[in-house]
Design a protein around this motif. Structure first.
Motif, short mmCIF file in Angstrom:
data_model
loop_
_atom_site.label_atom_id
_atom_site.label_comp_id
_atom_site.label_asym_id
_atom_site.label_seq_id
_atom_site.Cartn_x
_atom_site.Cartn_y
_atom_site.Cartn_z
N TRP A 69 0.84 -1.11 -0.16
CA TRP A 69 -0.08 0.10 0.04
C TRP A 69 0.82 1.20 0.08
O TRP A 69 1.69 1.35 0.67
CB TRP A 69 -0.92 0.23 1.14
N GLY A 70 0.71 2.10 -0.90
CA GLY A 70 1.25 3.25 -1.18
C GLY A 70 2.54 3.61 -1.81
O GLY A 70 3.15 4.27 -2.21
N ARG A 71 3.06 2.05 -2.02
CA ARG A 71 4.46 2.22 -3.00
C ARG A 71 3.97 2.41 -4.36
O ARG A 71 3.00 1.90 -4.89
CB ARG A 71 4.84 0.79 -2.47
N ARG A 72 4.98 2.91 -5.14
CA ARG A 72 4.83 2.96 -6.53
C ARG A 72 5.50 1.84 -7.35
O ARG A 72 6.61 1.64 -7.02
CB ARG A 72 5.58 4.42 -6.83
N VAL A 73 4.79 1.43 -8.42
CA VAL A 73 5.17 0.26 -9.07
C VAL A 73 6.07 0.99 -10.45
O VAL A 73 5.66 1.80 -11.18
CB VAL A 73 4.39 -0.42 -9.64
N VAL A 74 7.49 0.49 -10.38
CA VAL A 74 8.31 1.00 -11.38
C VAL A 74 8.35 0.12 -12.59
O VAL A 74 9.01 0.80 -13.79
CB VAL A 74 9.75 1.24 -10.99
N SER A 75 7.94 -1.04 -12.53
CA SER A 75 7.95 -1.83 -14.00
C SER A 75 6.93 -3.11 -13.62
O SER A 75 6.60 -3.39 -12.80
CB SER A 75 9.65 -2.39 -14.31
N ILE A 76 6.60 -3.41 -14.88
CA ILE A 76 5.62 -4.65 -14.86
C ILE A 76 6.35 -5.54 -16.04
O ILE A 76 6.77 -5.18 -16.88
CB ILE A 76 4.26 -4.32 -15.49
N PHE A 77 6.33 -6.81 -15.71
CA PHE A 77 6.94 -7.84 -16.79
C PHE A 77 5.87 -9.06 -16.53
O PHE A 77 5.50 -9.52 -15.71
CB PHE A 77 8.28 -8.56 -16.07
N PHE A 78 5.33 -9.38 -17.78
CA PHE A 78 4.53 -10.52 -18.22
C PHE A 78 5.22 -11.53 -18.65
O PHE A 78 6.19 -11.51 -19.67
CB PHE A 78 3.50 -10.15 -19.30
N GLY A 79 5.43 -12.68 -17.96
CA GLY A 79 6.55 -13.81 -18.26
C GLY A 79 5.62 -14.82 -18.30
O GLY A 79 4.55 -15.25 -17.93
N GLY A 80 6.33 -16.20 -18.52
CA GLY A 80 5.57 -17.46 -19.00
C GLY A 80 6.58 -18.60 -18.85
O GLY A 80 7.48 -18.56 -18.28
N GLY A 81 5.89 -19.52 -19.25
CA GLY A 81 4.68 -19.67 -20.21
C GLY A 81 5.07 -18.89 -21.60
O GLY A 81 6.03 -18.06 -21.94
N VAL A 102 -3.07 0.42 -8.26
CA VAL A 102 -1.80 0.61 -7.82
C VAL A 102 -1.06 1.93 -8.39
O VAL A 102 -1.82 2.37 -9.36
CB VAL A 102 -0.59 -0.55 -8.10
N ASN A 103 -0.20 2.44 -7.70
CA ASN A 103 0.51 3.72 -8.14
C ASN A 103 1.61 3.42 -9.21
O ASN A 103 2.68 3.03 -8.78
CB ASN A 103 1.10 4.05 -7.04
N LEU A 104 1.24 3.47 -10.48
CA LEU A 104 2.05 3.08 -11.42
C LEU A 104 2.88 4.15 -11.85
O LEU A 104 2.37 4.95 -12.45
CB LEU A 104 1.35 2.05 -12.68
N HIS A 105 4.23 3.80 -11.98
CA HIS A 105 4.97 4.95 -12.40
C HIS A 105 4.76 5.48 -13.64
O HIS A 105 4.46 4.52 -14.70
CB HIS A 105 6.41 4.67 -12.54
N THR A 106 4.66 6.99 -14.29
CA THR A 106 4.35 7.23 -15.49
C THR A 106 5.10 6.86 -16.48
O THR A 106 4.78 6.88 -17.64
CB THR A 106 4.10 8.87 -15.48
N ASP A 107 6.47 6.53 -16.27
CA ASP A 107 7.22 6.11 -17.11
C ASP A 107 7.71 4.65 -16.80
O ASP A 107 8.69 4.16 -17.22
CB ASP A 107 8.55 7.06 -17.08
N ALA A 108 6.81 3.93 -16.54
CA ALA A 108 7.04 2.26 -16.20
C ALA A 108 7.30 1.55 -17.30
O ALA A 108 6.70 1.87 -18.62
CB ALA A 108 5.64 1.89 -15.61
N GLU A 109 8.29 0.85 -17.23
CA GLU A 109 8.57 -0.06 -18.49
C GLU A 109 7.76 -1.41 -18.10
O GLU A 109 7.60 -1.92 -17.10
CB GLU A 109 10.34 -0.36 -18.21
N ILE A 110 6.92 -1.68 -19.25
CA ILE A 110 6.15 -2.82 -19.36
C ILE A 110 6.39 -3.84 -20.24
O ILE A 110 6.17 -3.53 -21.45
CB ILE A 110 4.53 -2.32 -19.64
N THR A 111 7.03 -4.80 -20.09
CA THR A 111 7.48 -6.03 -20.96
C THR A 111 6.49 -7.07 -21.12
O THR A 111 5.91 -7.55 -20.07
CB THR A 111 9.03 -6.39 -20.35
N LEU A 112 6.53 -7.61 -22.20
CA LEU A 112 5.83 -8.76 -22.54
C LEU A 112 6.45 -9.73 -23.34
O LEU A 112 7.35 -9.48 -24.16
CB LEU A 112 4.62 -8.51 -23.42
N GLU A 113 6.87 -10.98 -22.77
CA GLU A 113 7.43 -12.14 -23.31
C GLU A 113 6.76 -12.66 -24.42
O GLU A 113 5.50 -12.72 -24.33
CB GLU A 113 7.84 -13.34 -22.35
N ALA A 114 7.17 -12.90 -25.54
CA ALA A 114 6.49 -13.30 -26.82
C ALA A 114 7.22 -14.53 -27.39
O ALA A 114 8.76 -14.40 -27.64
CB ALA A 114 6.38 -12.07 -27.59
#
Length: 397
Positions: A69-81, A102-114
């Motif tokens: 709670w209250g923490r900023r998320v700096v990146s998201i990574f979709f992994g798998g699979g 959540v408090n997602l950083h406006t400049d967050a890196e969002i990665t998708l494995e493909a």
């Protein structure tokens, strides 16, 4: 003797500040399980329950909110699979649900494995429109014979086409490559690397194929290059990528300047990450403790447990005895090393507790340090396990 000297009065331990927080999302299904893969992945048999799983991810996140709670998320990574099996519309909705919670950083890196075998131009255009701004493409090799040996669902032409589509919609993407493959020669490994460099990606991950327990290759080992040949391939990879303008910033990571993977860097700098999804792992810091968690691994069981409000299968507090090793296990992957003060910031311990181990590492030529930096030497990078052994505490008898 252990090179760790832990302080007395452990009850006074506190972190002065919490590290950056990332979000990892595990998408467990794939078209076909590769014979070398030991990740929590499951062949999609019949229709994949996309909407039910996405709903479970949102509920899992909601259940975890009190811990972050209250923490900023700096990146998201979709992994798998294979996350790219999921529809762009589904991931768009999921990202909207995440931003609402959540408090997602406006400049967050969002990665998708493909996987190259799942590339469709319109689909990846829509991934980009949904907010995904980085791809990690599992090429592994451009050689048809090696792709077949690795059990990949794509061929070399599909690999090239996937990269063309990635260029069309993404400024930043990674290519996964493997070397020391069954029957691979030095010339073939070098050709794979030259092809990857010519594709002009911003980041390359080069992995030595290893035979992991609980994989088909472990039960039925293929004939692989010997240790000397593998070491020569590793040196070739490092020198060729340096010549091509890539920084070797992490054990298996190579990037053009300014294009390091922010999400992975947070791992290696002993940052925090919340993992949601089947089998996902978390490392979360609080002012008075650091905990590690794992979700239930089987997708159906995971969704059932989320519905019951209990998605966490394993939960443990990291002991002070374990912290120095866990910190070094991550930070010593960084070829550029780390600032000495980072040890206290991320572990809550003073650097003096590992002074003896650092001295031993220096004497063995595994570490170089001064007041501005502690880093593994080239020998330390080559013999990382030997280096890390110095930071293990002795088990009580």
């Amino acid at each position: 003797m252990s090179g760790i000297a832990l302080p007395m009065g452990r009850h006074t331990w506190r972190l002065q500040a919490l590290p950056p927080l990332a979000l990892y999302i595990h998408m467990p299904w794939c078209v076909r399980k590769c014979p070398y893969c030991d990740f929590n992945s499951h062949e999609a048999k019949g229709e994949m329950p996309e909407q039910a799983y996405l709903d479970a991810l949102v509920r899992d996140l909601e259940l975890a909110l009190p811990a972050i709670w209250g923490r900023r998320v700096v990146s998201i990574f979709f992994g798998g699979g294979t996350p790219s099996l999921f529809s762009a519309a589904g991931l768009d909705r999921l990202l909207c649900d995440i931003r609402a919670r959540v408090n997602l950083h406006t400049d967050a890196e969002i990665t998708l494995e493909a996987n190259p075998g799942t590339f469709e131009a319109d689909k990846f255009r829509d991934y980009r429109a949904a907010g995904i701004n980085r791809l990690s493409i599992g090429i592994q090799s451009f050689n048809p014979r090696h792709l077949k040996a690795l059990g990949r669902i794509h061929d070399d032409n599909e690999a090239r086409r996937a990269i063309e589509i990635a260029h069309r919609h993404f400024d930043n993407f990674n290519l996964d490559l493997m070397y020391a493959l069954p029957g691979q020669t030095m010339a073939e490994a070098s050709q794979d690397l030259r092809t990857a460099v010519a594709m002009e990606s911003t980041h390359l991950s080069a992995y030595h194929l290893t035979l992991e327990p609980n994989t088909l290759f472990y039960r039925y080992p293929p004939e692989l290059p010997d240790d000397e040949q593998s070491a020569d391939m590793q040196e070739m990879v490092e020198s060729a990528l340096a010549e091509a303008g890539f920084d070797h910033y992490e054990t298996s990571g190579f990037a053009k300047p300014g294009q390091y993977c922010k999400h992975n860097l947070n791992y290696w700098q002993f940052g925090d990450y919340l993992g949601i999804g089947a089998g996902a792992h978390s490392k979360l810091s609080f002012h008075d403790r650091i905990v590690r968690e794992m979700r239930y691994k089987q997708p159906a069981q995971y969704m059932q447990q989320v519905a019951a409000g209990t998605p966490v299968h394993e939960h443990r507090q990291v002991s002070l005895d374990q912290l120095p090793f866990e910190f070094m296990m991550n930070l010593m992957r960084l070829t550029g090393g780390f600032l000495p003060q980072l040890f206290a910031e991320r572990t809550g311990l003073q650097l003096t507790v590992v002074e003896q181990a650092l001295q031993q590492a220096e004497q063995k030529g595994l570490v170089a340090r001064d007041h501005t930096c502690i880093r593994p030497t080239l020998t330390g990078q080559r013999f990382l396990n030997d280096l890390l052994q110095l930071f293990l505490t002795e088990e009580p008898t």
